[in-house]
Scaffold this active site. Sequence first.
Site, PDB file in Angstrom:
ATOM      1  N   TYR A  78       1.066  -1.236   0.074  1.00 17.64           N
ATOM      2  CA  TYR A  78      -0.235  -0.143  -0.066  1.00 17.64           C
ATOM      3  C   TYR A  78       1.116   1.186   0.075  1.00 17.64           C
ATOM      4  O   TYR A  78       1.961   1.514   0.572  1.00 17.64           O
ATOM      5  CB  TYR A  78      -1.082   0.333   1.475  1.00 17.64           C
ATOM      6  N   GLN A 107     -11.137  -0.219   1.026  1.00 22.00           N
ATOM      7  CA  GLN A 107     -11.474  -0.574  -0.507  1.00 22.00           C
ATOM      8  C   GLN A 107     -10.175  -1.875  -0.974  1.00 22.00           C
ATOM      9  O   GLN A 107     -10.213  -2.988  -1.081  1.00 22.00           O
ATOM     10  CB  GLN A 107     -12.163   0.046  -1.449  1.00 22.00           C
ATOM     11  N   ASN A 153      -3.623   5.496   6.781  1.00 22.79           N
ATOM     12  CA  ASN A 153      -4.632   6.353   7.342  1.00 22.79           C
ATOM     13  C   ASN A 153      -5.733   5.460   8.155  1.00 22.79           C
ATOM     14  O   ASN A 153      -5.513   4.848   7.853  1.00 22.79           O
ATOM     15  CB  ASN A 153      -5.593   7.592   6.710  1.00 22.79           C
ATOM     16  N   SER A 191       3.607   9.017  12.690  1.00 24.32           N
ATOM     17  CA  SER A 191       4.938   9.474  12.893  1.00 24.32           C
ATOM     18  C   SER A 191       5.553  10.391  13.471  1.00 24.32           C
ATOM     19  O   SER A 191       4.996  10.112  14.884  1.00 24.32           O
ATOM     20  CB  SER A 191       5.341   9.579  11.995  1.00 24.32           C
ATOM     21  N   GLN A 194       9.580  15.690  11.297  1.00 21.95           N
ATOM     22  CA  GLN A 194       8.904  14.942  12.180  1.00 21.95           C
ATOM     23  C   GLN A 194       7.115  15.136  11.946  1.00 21.95           C
ATOM     24  O   GLN A 194       6.599  14.440  11.878  1.00 21.95           O
ATOM     25  CB  GLN A 194       8.947  14.367  13.266  1.00 21.95           C
ATOM     26  N   HIS A 227       4.357  16.133   8.860  1.00 23.45           N
ATOM     27  CA  HIS A 227       4.034  14.887   8.653  1.00 23.45           C
ATOM     28  C   HIS A 227       2.450  15.245   8.254  1.00 23.45           C
ATOM     29  O   HIS A 227       1.471  14.825   7.691  1.00 23.45           O
ATOM     30  CB  HIS A 227       4.857  13.472   9.104  1.00 23.45           C
ATOM     31  N   GLU A 269       9.569   5.758  17.578  1.00 24.08           N
ATOM     32  CA  GLU A 269       9.565   4.880  16.001  1.00 24.08           C
ATOM     33  C   GLU A 269      11.350   5.561  15.796  1.00 24.08           C
ATOM     34  O   GLU A 269      11.484   4.586  15.423  1.00 24.08           O
ATOM     35  CB  GLU A 269       8.744   5.793  15.442  1.00 24.08           C
ATOM     36  N   HIS A 270      11.363   6.735  16.000  1.00 28.04           N
ATOM     37  CA  HIS A 270      12.287   6.803  15.707  1.00 28.04           C
ATOM     38  C   HIS A 270      13.747   8.195  17.191  1.00 28.04           C
ATOM     39  O   HIS A 270      13.026   8.362  17.643  1.00 28.04           O
ATOM     40  CB  HIS A 270      12.658   8.299  14.241  1.00 28.04           C
ATOM     41  N   ASP A 282      14.973   8.345   6.188  1.00 29.57           N
ATOM     42  CA  ASP A 282      14.035   8.284   6.093  1.00 29.57           C
ATOM     43  C   ASP A 282      14.086   7.554   4.435  1.00 29.57           C
ATOM     44  O   ASP A 282      12.821   7.565   4.144  1.00 29.57           O
ATOM     45  CB  ASP A 282      12.868   9.602   5.702  1.00 29.57           C
ATOM     46  N   GLU A 336      -1.492 -36.260  28.582  1.00 23.88           N
ATOM     47  CA  GLU A 336      -2.782 -35.550  27.799  1.00 23.88           C
ATOM     48  C   GLU A 336      -3.468 -35.678  27.487  1.00 23.88           C
ATOM     49  O   GLU A 336      -3.913 -35.008  27.186  1.00 23.88           O
ATOM     50  CB  GLU A 336      -1.575 -34.008  26.864  1.00 23.88           C
ATOM     51  N   HIS A 375      -1.711 -39.786  19.612  1.00 22.26           N
ATOM     52  CA  HIS A 375      -0.584 -39.445  19.801  1.00 22.26           C
ATOM     53  C   HIS A 375       0.582 -40.935  20.419  1.00 22.26           C
ATOM     54  O   HIS A 375       1.517 -40.905  19.712  1.00 22.26           O
ATOM     55  CB  HIS A 375      -0.121 -38.031  20.937  1.00 22.26           C
TER      56      HIS A 375
END
Lengths: 438, 438
Positions: free
Chosen positions: B130, B192, B215, B238, B260, B263, B328-329, B362, B416, B421
């Site tokens: 994506y 979709q 998103n 981010s 940052q 974004h 994250e960073h 990045d 068990e 088995h």
Amino acid sequence: MLRIITQRTEARTELRRICDRTHDDQVFHKEATVREVLQAVKRQGDRALLHYTAEFDQQELKPEELRVSGSELDAAYQQVSKELLDAIRLAHKQIEAFHRQRVPKSWVQFGEDDVVLGKRYTPVDRAGLYVPGGRGAYPSTVLMNAVPAMVAQVPRIAIVTPPGPEKTVNPAVLVAAQEAGVQEIYRVGGAQAIAALAFGTETIPKVDVITGPGNIYVTLAKKLVYGTVGIDSLAGPSEVLVIADETANPVFIAADLLAQAEHDPMAAAILITTDSSLALKVVAEVEQQLIDHPRRTLTEKAIAHYGLIIVVDSLETAAELSNEFAPEHLELEVEDPWALIDHIRHAGAIFLGSSTPEAVGDYLAGPNHTLPTSGSARYASPLGVETFMKHSSLIQYSPTALQKVSEAVDVLATAEGLSSHADSVRLRTKPKQIDSES
Amino acid sequence: MLRIITQRTEARTELRRICDRTHDDQVFHKEATVREVLQAVKRQGDRALLHYTAEFDQQELKPEELRVSGSELDAAYQQVSKELLDAIRLAHKQIEAFHRQRVPKSWVQFGEDDVVLGKRYTPVDRAGLYVPGGRGAYPSTVLMNAVPAMVAQVPRIAIVTPPGPEKTVNPAVLVAAQEAGVQEIYRVGGAQAIAALAFGTETIPKVDVITGPGNIYVTLAKKLVYGTVGIDSLAGPSEVLVIADETANPVFIAADLLAQAEHDPMAAAILITTDSSLALKVVAEVEQQLIDHPRRTLTEKAIAHYGLIIVVDSLETAAELSNEFAPEHLELEVEDPWALIDHIRHAGAIFLGSSTPEAVGDYLAGPNHTLPTSGSARYASPLGVETFMKHSSLIQYSPTALQKVSEAVDVLATAEGLSSHADSVRLRTKPKQIDSES
């Protein structure tokens, strides 16, 4: 009785039906219940745990009884036989040896202009392991979850398992946990246990990763909390697919199919063979071995709904159908299993040759028995040490190295409309501009 | 304006609030819409894709327009500048070089009594990537997703990205895809697009793994289809956390915080420093750099809501707070970043020293820029080649080896309650019994 199919299109349709047996839209109806349990535990902590344990497990616990006590842990050793203890220890030794192979290691790499790049592996801080309980006792599940977490050097590991009658936890489970090095065990199960591990309660710590198999409520709860914590996978009912040629022994195959079916009425047991007479023998042998089976009703149900024999013209066709199904367990009961393996693209675990029943992998061969189910072997791997580790990328640039790429970063940042991205490099590589601004 | 906090408890509370900014219960309300979209695409295929593309992207497509044509792919090269093409190629080269390091390899190990154990790594058959679109164009996202899939040798890779005005897909995206080796691109976005990749339509193939940021609708769709397909992660907005001492340059730090914040209004930009005068300089410098910022409104919003400076007494305390946030960073703008790194337990990517702005990572340093967000670096790793691969365990026992463990398997299976088995091993290791039964 096991059905035999020889027609390819029908085989594909049936395999698709069996593979999709848990993607049933009915599970969505259970989600409302699970969401309610999660919310209650998030808000009320221990109180909600005790409430649901009374409701679902019929055990009235006090808060201080949630954690299994030291004396219960000690006593468990008196309640298991010497043989069982030895077997647990052998399994532990072999599982640990396998999981210690190729544990991810941090590395750095030095490039031109003093650039350093690398990956740094670290364990999660806390792991929560779910061990099913109720009727059964699953010391093997304890080992298969706790050993990789220990090998990953997770500092804190907690086990949750539903209490049985009289609030007990099976002693074999308690012994296996201790052999693996886990002392922190809580008698709580179901979606409420997953909620406790994901959100934390007064008694149970919030963890970073939750692993282990469970029923549909546990699985739905794991899916819902995924993102708040990490999870191993969404486990469905178990399945085996056996590929066999004319050299295979129908008695062994029948036992292996039943060993899968006896787990669960939703378990799947499939044989794909090039030998139609073997197919007939396996049908008869399954009937034979079912006669005195202690779990006959449940096992027959699985065989009837999700048992299947497909006769094909070649082992390549067998491999192709197996790839479409992407079985959790794949047995290659053929003369030359290593020749066939290059045709196999998707399977959780592959058992080669006639002396390797799945059961040996279930308990003690060493590789993990927590495997991707319901076709998820197309994209997922067995549980492992990696499940309890993660890595950070490492990047160090020098002034010279940054200077060299500054133009390219500028162009890319500008193309993406991110001006401060460009500035962050430009300000560092054009000293005059910095002087004028600071 | 950036706030400065010096009190530890307040700092913890604020970090918690920022970390949890996407775990808002409001997202559950969007789930109904996403479920509806998923169901519609599952049932109606392309028709639903065209419907939602008209509704959400205001583009009226014909079914044959879903896939970007060969002539559009060719034309894209004429629409990007020489500089941008060169930058894309440099980024591609460096990202590929990094991702080719330590690609998982299959192995087997030979034990006593002819036991063979191992792991066999294989790529997924199909991957769907994506790439967000709309206002922005993200060639870097294309590279960061497509390169690891190519290195993993995934046979079929498809990209989905929402169409912009006049049904266009940004030429830089189309060029980056082709440079990475991907020709199969569909102009469809949102939930979709995720549905199409998870279930397949007449035009778009069902895939095994879906990766890439999007998103909240895309993220919710990925969470809902997880289990039907694999996903990389649930990406949130981010975030960057900078740890700085008195040697750090406030101009650089301000640019990095803004890089940052620009974004997304939900992006987080945090500085933890031992130097209170640096803190004040960064506040002023951020104001300064915001004056002419092309995305001033959006960026100011992020700084106001999720910007923060914390002054602490030591770098160890800074590391401890950073570990709780699990950014994250993480930038270590300190005199000796390698000395500090041993205190860091959780971070998606770590940028060491003052010449390593996040932007270099990045775009083109090599490591992946798709990183765990919202605290998930506690348990998750950057996107990588492993995301597009999985492994199967391999187990082969010999008759002798099986004989040696048969007693232990029997004891464990009996404990068990799984009689087949036990049988599956017993029947193989007691030949007389086999003869009498077959």
